[in-house]
Motif scaffolding. Structure first.
Motif, PDB file in Angstrom:
ATOM      1  N   ALA A  73       0.885  -1.032   0.148  1.00 60.73           N
ATOM      2  CA  ALA A  73      -0.060  -0.044   0.013  1.00 60.73           C
ATOM      3  C   ALA A  73       0.991   1.236   0.125  1.00 60.73           C
ATOM      4  O   ALA A  73       2.007   1.458   0.714  1.00 60.73           O
ATOM      5  N   ALA A  74       0.352   2.318  -0.758  1.00 57.88           N
ATOM      6  CA  ALA A  74       1.099   3.422  -0.704  1.00 57.88           C
ATOM      7  C   ALA A  74       0.256   4.790  -0.863  1.00 57.88           C
ATOM      8  O   ALA A  74      -0.847   4.664  -1.174  1.00 57.88           O
ATOM      9  N   THR A  75       0.694   5.719   0.019  1.00 55.76           N
ATOM     10  CA  THR A  75      -0.205   6.803  -0.010  1.00 55.76           C
ATOM     11  C   THR A  75       0.984   8.206   0.032  1.00 55.76           C
ATOM     12  O   THR A  75       2.167   8.141   0.212  1.00 55.76           O
ATOM     13  N   ASP A  76       0.358   9.400  -0.158  1.00 61.10           N
ATOM     14  CA  ASP A  76       1.044  10.757  -0.202  1.00 61.10           C
ATOM     15  C   ASP A  76       1.053  11.195   1.338  1.00 61.10           C
ATOM     16  O   ASP A  76       1.826  12.089   1.491  1.00 61.10           O
ATOM     17  N   TYR A  77       0.357  10.405   2.174  1.00 63.03           N
ATOM     18  CA  TYR A  77       0.179  11.075   3.597  1.00 63.03           C
ATOM     19  C   TYR A  77       1.398   9.884   4.499  1.00 63.03           C
ATOM     20  O   TYR A  77       2.034   9.183   3.718  1.00 63.03           O
ATOM     21  N   GLY A  97       4.639   5.641   2.749  1.00 61.63           N
ATOM     22  CA  GLY A  97       4.257   6.785   2.958  1.00 61.63           C
ATOM     23  C   GLY A  97       5.211   7.787   2.943  1.00 61.63           C
ATOM     24  O   GLY A  97       6.631   7.683   3.225  1.00 61.63           O
ATOM     25  N   THR A  98       5.070   9.122   3.256  1.00 66.04           N
ATOM     26  CA  THR A  98       6.009  10.248   3.246  1.00 66.04           C
ATOM     27  C   THR A  98       6.235  10.519   4.477  1.00 66.04           C
ATOM     28  O   THR A  98       5.775  11.886   4.931  1.00 66.04           O
ATOM     29  N   ASP A  99       6.813   9.799   5.277  1.00 59.99           N
ATOM     30  CA  ASP A  99       7.317  10.055   6.633  1.00 59.99           C
ATOM     31  C   ASP A  99       8.464  11.100   6.471  1.00 59.99           C
ATOM     32  O   ASP A  99       9.503  10.769   5.786  1.00 59.99           O
ATOM     33  N   GLY A 100       8.411  11.973   7.379  1.00 62.82           N
ATOM     34  CA  GLY A 100       9.562  13.095   7.178  1.00 62.82           C
ATOM     35  C   GLY A 100       9.167  14.349   7.193  1.00 62.82           C
ATOM     36  O   GLY A 100       8.012  14.789   7.322  1.00 62.82           O
ATOM     37  N   PHE A 101       9.977  15.094   6.793  1.00 64.04           N
ATOM     38  CA  PHE A 101       9.859  16.912   7.146  1.00 64.04           C
ATOM     39  C   PHE A 101       9.412  17.245   5.620  1.00 64.04           C
ATOM     40  O   PHE A 101      10.234  16.410   4.536  1.00 64.04           O
ATOM     41  N   ALA A 109      10.148  14.286  -7.800  1.00 63.76           N
ATOM     42  CA  ALA A 109      11.442  14.293  -6.638  1.00 63.76           C
ATOM     43  C   ALA A 109      11.058  14.043  -5.233  1.00 63.76           C
ATOM     44  O   ALA A 109      11.644  13.166  -4.617  1.00 63.76           O
ATOM     45  N   LEU A 110       9.865  14.486  -5.000  1.00 63.90           N
ATOM     46  CA  LEU A 110       9.418  14.131  -3.440  1.00 63.90           C
ATOM     47  C   LEU A 110       8.966  13.023  -3.219  1.00 63.90           C
ATOM     48  O   LEU A 110       9.365  12.391  -2.283  1.00 63.90           O
ATOM     49  N   ARG A 111       8.542  12.251  -4.466  1.00 63.08           N
ATOM     50  CA  ARG A 111       7.850  10.761  -4.312  1.00 63.08           C
ATOM     51  C   ARG A 111       9.106   9.962  -4.300  1.00 63.08           C
ATOM     52  O   ARG A 111       9.209   8.844  -3.454  1.00 63.08           O
ATOM     53  N   SER A 112      10.226  10.311  -4.918  1.00 57.76           N
ATOM     54  CA  SER A 112      11.316   9.548  -4.965  1.00 57.76           C
ATOM     55  C   SER A 112      12.026   9.716  -3.883  1.00 57.76           C
ATOM     56  O   SER A 112      12.601   8.670  -3.061  1.00 57.76           O
ATOM     57  N   PHE A 113      12.002  10.867  -3.217  1.00 59.43           N
ATOM     58  CA  PHE A 113      12.938  10.861  -1.969  1.00 59.43           C
ATOM     59  C   PHE A 113      12.250  10.339  -0.913  1.00 59.43           C
ATOM     60  O   PHE A 113      12.943   9.638  -0.116  1.00 59.43           O
ATOM     61  N   SER A 120       9.954   2.794  -6.004  1.00 57.53           N
ATOM     62  CA  SER A 120      10.114   2.314  -4.696  1.00 57.53           C
ATOM     63  C   SER A 120       8.881   1.363  -4.540  1.00 57.53           C
ATOM     64  O   SER A 120       9.095   0.401  -3.986  1.00 57.53           O
ATOM     65  N   LEU A 121       7.588   1.261  -5.350  1.00 59.01           N
ATOM     66  CA  LEU A 121       6.417   0.565  -5.320  1.00 59.01           C
ATOM     67  C   LEU A 121       7.136  -0.872  -5.788  1.00 59.01           C
ATOM     68  O   LEU A 121       6.883  -1.982  -5.384  1.00 59.01           O
ATOM     69  N   VAL A 122       7.752  -0.760  -7.070  1.00 58.34           N
ATOM     70  CA  VAL A 122       8.113  -1.976  -7.517  1.00 58.34           C
ATOM     71  C   VAL A 122       9.155  -2.899  -6.684  1.00 58.34           C
ATOM     72  O   VAL A 122       9.093  -4.027  -6.565  1.00 58.34           O
ATOM     73  N   LEU A 123      10.143  -1.844  -6.193  1.00 60.76           N
ATOM     74  CA  LEU A 123      11.113  -2.462  -5.165  1.00 60.76           C
ATOM     75  C   LEU A 123      10.538  -3.158  -3.942  1.00 60.76           C
ATOM     76  O   LEU A 123      10.965  -4.176  -3.445  1.00 60.76           O
ATOM     77  N   ALA A 124       9.754  -2.479  -3.317  1.00 61.38           N
ATOM     78  CA  ALA A 124       8.966  -3.036  -2.467  1.00 61.38           C
ATOM     79  C   ALA A 124       8.058  -4.277  -2.360  1.00 61.38           C
ATOM     80  O   ALA A 124       8.097  -5.199  -1.823  1.00 61.38           O
ATOM     81  N   THR A 125       7.593  -4.180  -3.833  1.00 61.03           N
ATOM     82  CA  THR A 125       6.830  -5.687  -4.179  1.00 61.03           C
ATOM     83  C   THR A 125       7.621  -6.610  -4.284  1.00 61.03           C
ATOM     84  O   THR A 125       7.348  -7.898  -3.814  1.00 61.03           O
TER      85      THR A 125
END
Length: 159
Positions: A73-77, A97-101, A109-113, A120-125
């Motif tokens: 599961a992925a979210t921008d939150y 998720g987008t844990d951090g500052f 770039a944000l999603r990659s970071f 990242s979804l491919v890698l996690a899967t």
């Protein structure tokens, strides 16, 4: 396997499913979570009713119980949002998720970071499938190389 996306991250989830299928012949069912909070409330309600003699199954449990052994599961939150339904997801469950500052940059770039982009979804899967013994070491190494990630990158929430 299942890929679960919510909100603005959904196009990345769909793209990850396409990459998994085209590059590594891994098929994934894409699910849209319109509200992790509502799914959790419904699951908790079912748990309570079952304690009182009911015999129901939470919606998310029934939906994701499709023979898949892995759900990502992925979210921008923050990651805590998809974690709300962990108790009701059958099999291995991986959340991104987008844990951090906050950062001010492009969405890409944000999603990659924050490691919630398609790579990242491919890698996690792939990692989850590898941990389940469904993907061999050679393919896992190829996925890591193709995604361009290294284990020396700091955790996004620490930077």
């Amino acid at each position: 396997m299942n890929l679960l996306g919510a909100g603005a991250i959904l196009p990345e989830v769909i793209a990850a499913a396409a990459v998994l299928e085209s590059k590594w012949n891994i098929s994934a069912t894409v699910w849209i979570a319109t509200s992790f909070s509502e799914l959790q409330r419904e699951g908790l309600s079912i748990e309570r009713r079952n304690r009182l003699g009911g015999k129901s199954v939470a919606y998310v449990t029934g939906a994701l119980n499709n023979g898949a052994q892995v759900t990502v599961a992925a979210t921008d939150y923050v990651r805590a949002v998809p974690e709300l339904v962990r108790a009701f997801v059958p099999g291995r469950y991986v959340t991104l998720g987008t844990d951090g500052f906050g950062r001010s940059d492009t969405r890409r770039a944000l999603r990659s970071f924050f490691e919630v982009d398609r790579d990242s979804l491919v890698l996690a899967t792939a990692h989850a499938l590898h941990a389940e013994g469904k993907l061999d070491d050679v393919v896992m190494t190829q996925v890591i190389q193709a995604c361009g990630r290294t284990d020396v990158t700091p955790d996004p929430w620490t930077v």
